[in-house]
Design an enzyme around this catalytic site. Structure first.
Site, PDB file in Angstrom:
ATOM      1  CB  CYS A  14       6.501   0.088 -14.940  1.00  0.00           C
ATOM      2  SG  CYS A  14       5.199  -0.797 -14.067  1.00  0.00           S
ATOM      3  CG  HIS A  43       8.665   6.254 -15.654  1.00  0.00           C
ATOM      4  ND1 HIS A  43       9.488   5.183 -15.396  1.00  0.00           N
ATOM      5  CD2 HIS A  43       7.858   6.367 -14.564  1.00  0.00           C
ATOM      6  CE1 HIS A  43       9.184   4.664 -14.215  1.00  0.00           C
ATOM      7  NE2 HIS A  43       8.195   5.362 -13.687  1.00  0.00           N
ATOM      8  NE  ARG A  98       8.869   1.976  -6.272  1.00  0.00           N
ATOM      9  CZ  ARG A  98       8.155   2.292  -7.334  1.00  0.00           C
ATOM     10  NH1 ARG A  98       7.836   1.366  -8.236  1.00  0.00           N
ATOM     11  NH2 ARG A  98       7.777   3.538  -7.550  1.00  0.00           N
ATOM     12  CG  ASP A  99       9.757   3.424 -10.583  1.00  0.00           C
ATOM     13  OD1 ASP A  99       9.627   2.424 -11.315  1.00  0.00           O
ATOM     14  OD2 ASP A  99       9.081   4.444 -10.716  1.00  0.00           O
ATOM     15  CG  ASN A 139      11.432   6.791 -12.114  1.00  0.00           C
ATOM     16  OD1 ASN A 139      11.723   5.619 -11.946  1.00  0.00           O
ATOM     17  ND2 ASN A 139      10.267   7.283 -11.772  1.00  0.00           N
ATOM     18  CG  HIS A 143       6.556   8.729 -10.322  1.00  0.00           C
ATOM     19  ND1 HIS A 143       7.283   8.207  -9.266  1.00  0.00           N
ATOM     20  CD2 HIS A 143       6.586   7.774 -11.277  1.00  0.00           C
ATOM     21  CE1 HIS A 143       7.698   6.985  -9.577  1.00  0.00           C
ATOM     22  NE2 HIS A 143       7.296   6.699 -10.793  1.00  0.00           N
TER      23      HIS A 143
HETATM   24  P1  HMG Z   1      -2.944 -11.179  -6.403  1.00  0.00           P
HETATM   25  O1  HMG Z   1      -2.450 -12.394  -7.074  1.00  0.00           O
HETATM   26  O2  HMG Z   1      -4.208 -10.595  -6.886  1.00  0.00           O
HETATM   27  O3  HMG Z   1      -3.044 -11.332  -4.816  1.00  0.00           O
HETATM   28  O4  HMG Z   1      -1.777 -10.091  -6.484  1.00  0.00           O
HETATM   29  P2  HMG Z   1      -3.602 -12.409  -3.885  1.00  0.00           P
HETATM   30  O5  HMG Z   1      -4.047 -11.671  -2.657  1.00  0.00           O
HETATM   31  O6  HMG Z   1      -4.590 -13.301  -4.600  1.00  0.00           O
HETATM   32  O7  HMG Z   1      -2.290 -13.280  -3.502  1.00  0.00           O
HETATM   33  C1  HMG Z   1      -1.611 -14.089  -4.435  1.00  0.00           C
HETATM   34  C2  HMG Z   1      -0.283 -14.521  -3.848  1.00  0.00           C
HETATM   35  O8  HMG Z   1       0.530 -13.352  -3.584  1.00  0.00           O
HETATM   36  C3  HMG Z   1      -0.417 -15.230  -2.521  1.00  0.00           C
HETATM   37  O9  HMG Z   1       0.699 -16.111  -2.411  1.00  0.00           O
HETATM   38  C4  HMG Z   1      -0.233 -14.116  -1.521  1.00  0.00           C
HETATM   39  O10 HMG Z   1       0.199 -14.569  -0.272  1.00  0.00           O
HETATM   40  C5  HMG Z   1       0.836 -13.281  -2.187  1.00  0.00           C
HETATM   41  P3  HMG Z   1       0.582 -17.672  -2.810  1.00  0.00           P
HETATM   42  O11 HMG Z   1      -0.517 -18.198  -1.948  1.00  0.00           O
HETATM   43  O12 HMG Z   1       0.244 -17.702  -4.271  1.00  0.00           O
HETATM   44  O13 HMG Z   1       1.964 -18.182  -2.509  1.00  0.00           O
HETATM   45  N1  HMG Z   1       0.767 -11.874  -1.781  1.00  0.00           N
HETATM   46  C6  HMG Z   1       1.825 -11.196  -1.299  1.00  0.00           C
HETATM   47  N2  HMG Z   1       3.098 -11.559  -1.044  1.00  0.00           N
HETATM   48  C7  HMG Z   1       3.908 -10.620  -0.530  1.00  0.00           C
HETATM   49  N3  HMG Z   1       3.505  -9.339  -0.283  1.00  0.00           N
HETATM   50  C8  HMG Z   1       2.259  -8.950  -0.526  1.00  0.00           C
HETATM   51  C9  HMG Z   1       1.348  -9.908  -1.044  1.00  0.00           C
HETATM   52  N4  HMG Z   1       0.050  -9.839  -1.399  1.00  0.00           N
HETATM   53  C10 HMG Z   1      -0.281 -11.041  -1.841  1.00  0.00           C
HETATM   54  N5  HMG Z   1       1.898  -7.685  -0.277  1.00  0.00           N
HETATM   55  C11 HMG Z   1      -0.658  -8.122  -5.743  1.00  0.00           C
HETATM   56  C12 HMG Z   1      -1.981  -8.789  -6.041  1.00  0.00           C
HETATM   57  C13 HMG Z   1      -0.913  -6.665  -5.604  1.00  0.00           C
HETATM   58  C14 HMG Z   1      -0.118  -8.673  -4.447  1.00  0.00           C
HETATM   59  C15 HMG Z   1       0.350  -8.426  -6.891  1.00  0.00           C
HETATM   60  O14 HMG Z   1      -0.272  -8.165  -8.121  1.00  0.00           O
HETATM   61  C16 HMG Z   1       1.605  -7.644  -6.760  1.00  0.00           C
HETATM   62  O15 HMG Z   1       2.371  -7.774  -5.819  1.00  0.00           O
HETATM   63  N6  HMG Z   1       1.897  -6.792  -7.736  1.00  0.00           N
HETATM   64  C17 HMG Z   1       3.128  -6.008  -7.711  1.00  0.00           C
HETATM   65  C18 HMG Z   1       2.940  -4.833  -8.531  1.00  0.00           C
HETATM   66  C19 HMG Z   1       4.179  -3.971  -8.491  1.00  0.00           C
HETATM   67  O16 HMG Z   1       4.939  -3.962  -7.540  1.00  0.00           O
HETATM   68  N7  HMG Z   1       4.354  -3.185  -9.572  1.00  0.00           N
HETATM   69  C20 HMG Z   1       5.446  -2.276  -9.686  1.00  0.00           C
HETATM   70  C21 HMG Z   1       5.298  -1.114  -8.754  1.00  0.00           C
HETATM   71  S1  HMG Z   1       4.085   0.087  -9.307  1.00  0.00           S
HETATM   72  C22 HMG Z   1       4.978   1.132 -10.333  1.00  0.00           C
HETATM   73  O17 HMG Z   1       6.108   0.861 -10.667  1.00  0.00           O
HETATM   74  C23 HMG Z   1       4.336   2.427 -10.751  1.00  0.00           C
HETATM   75  C24 HMG Z   1       4.871   3.634  -9.967  1.00  0.00           C
HETATM   76  O18 HMG Z   1       6.281   3.730 -10.082  1.00  0.00           O
HETATM   77  C25 HMG Z   1       4.217   4.913 -10.496  1.00  0.00           C
HETATM   78  C26 HMG Z   1       4.332   5.042 -12.014  1.00  0.00           C
HETATM   79  O19 HMG Z   1       5.473   5.108 -12.543  1.00  0.00           O
HETATM   80  O20 HMG Z   1       3.279   5.053 -12.613  1.00  0.00           O
HETATM   81  C27 HMG Z   1       4.516   3.518  -8.461  1.00  0.00           C
HETATM   82 MG    MG Z   2       7.318   4.679 -11.695  1.00  0.00          MG
END
Ligand code: HMG
Ligand code: MG
Length: 303
Positions: free
Chosen positions: A238, A207, A13-14, A247, A205
């Site tokens: 990220c 990086h 995933r990450d 990571n 966690h």
């Molecule tokens: P948004 O634009 O605010 O959401 O995004 P929305 O509710 O207004 O929806 C917009 C569009 O997204 C719509 O589609 C929804 O249907 C769709 P459209 O009508 O435009 O075709 N949608 C989705 N589709 C699939 N699955 C869903 C979903 N929700 C809405 N769950 C949202 C908000 C959170 C969805 C968006 O910003 C997003 O998906 N972000 C992804 C962020 C991400 O994955 N980041 C990386 C992971 S975090 C990380 O790496 C950190 C971590 O490792 C820890 C660390 O290292 O710190 C965990």
């Molecule tokens: Mg991470």
């Protein structure tokens, strides 16, 4: 130190969420299988997030379904909202992870809402998960620094950790998203958060952008933390943290732990083999120092 440590492998995933080369569902399943075959018992397999935001995680349902016969393994997936929760449940997820941030700017960049709004989104997810018997992990990003705001106060992390814990997350994973932390800060942060969430329920966690992750983990272990997130080969980064690298590498963590007398149950040769396959797919060698050293040693042995 001989107590066991729980390793949560986050490479599929990450690690893969930030790779430019698309990796097929079949290759992602094979990667997870290889990691489980190497002895890892918790592997984060994907994310139910917007395909526009993170196209690399499209197909997470198929990846999860492809490996869910491993009933003795934890197979967490990321879920940002109820839509993601529903998709995760349709795919049979038993363990999900919600993800918040300690900095407002990162929260906005990553999930397009404030920290408070993200908590409001998580509330129905946690309520439904509880009713469905699904366990929920809680991530907090930018705990030791933010790419947009710089220093982050430990109290800001504590505030989010308390909320996630009170909402029912069984574990809080503290993300040094951009790998800027140093051991003293990691130690101070863990102490601060452990004043409100039991140390047994905290995960590290980290990086490795600045090469401090192993030292930070060691400091955290001295504080009593026993859960480590890592990615095979040191994959990833990220997309919303410019410049951040992967990571801490699972190989490097396993090598350190075994050297400390902490058994991991991981077969290093099999783990490096899994990493090498993915490195071939993404077209660059592993960042892991241990994987590089063992590959060089094997190449010399075969010459
Ligand atoms: P948004 O634009 O605010 O959401 O995004 P929305 O509710 O207004 O929806 C917009 C569009 O997204 C719509 O589609 C929804 O249907 C769709 P459209 O009508 O435009 O075709 N949608 C989705 N589709 C699939 N699955 C869903 C979903 N929700 C809405 N769950 C949202 C908000 C959170 C969805 C968006 O910003 C997003 O998906 N972000 C992804 C962020 C991400 O994955 N980041 C990386 C992971 S975090 C990380 O790496 C950190 C971590 O490792 C820890 C660390 O290292 O710190 C965990
Ligand atoms: Mg991470």
């Amino acid at each position: 130190m001989s107590e066991r440590v729980h390793i949560v492998e986050v490479g599929p995933r990450d690690g893969l969420q930030n790779e430019k080369t698309p990796i097929s569902v079949a290759d992602r399943i094979a990667f997870v299988e290889a990691l489980i075959g190497a002895g890892l018992r918790a592997v984060e397999v994907g994310a139910f997030v917007s395909p526009k935001a993170i196209p690399q995680m499209v197909g997470s349902a198929e990846v999860l379904q492809g490996v869910s016969h491993h009933r003795d393994c934890e197979l967490p997936v990321l879920v940002p909202n109820e839509k993601g929760y529903e998709a995760s449940q349709a795919a049979g997820a038993k363990l999900i992870a919600v993800f918040a941030a300690a900095s407002e700017s990162f929260s906005r960049a990553n999930i397009n809402c404030s920290i408070a709004e993200s908590i409001e989104r998580f509330k129905p997810v946690l309520a439904r998960a509880k009713a469905d018997g699904v366990r929920v992990r809680g991530y907090i990003s930018t705990v030791l620094g933010c790419p947009y705001e710089g220093e982050i106060r430990p109290q800001a992390v504590v505030d989010v950790a308390k909320v996630l814990w009170d909402l029912g997350c069984y574990e809080i994973s503290l993300g040094d998203t951009i790998g800027v932390g140093t051991p003293l800060k990691a130690r101070q942060l863990l102490r601060a958060v452990a004043g409100h969430v039991p140390m047994a329920n905290l995960a590290m966690h980290f990086h490795d952008t600045y090469g401090q992750a192993l030292a930070n983990l060691y400091a955290g272990m001295e504080e009593g933390c026993r859960v480590i997130d890592s990615a095979a080969g040191g994959l990833g980064g990220c997309p919303y943290a410019p410049g951040a690298t992967g990571n801490v590498a699972t190989e490097d963590v396993v090598y350190m732990l075994e050297g400390m007398g902490v058994p991991t149950g991981v077969d290093m040769a099999k783990l490096v083999a899994a990493t090498n396959v993915v490195s071939g797919l993404i077209g660059r060698p592993p960042v892991s120092r241990v994987a590089s050293a063992l590959n060089a040693k094997n190449a010399a042995g075969n010459a």
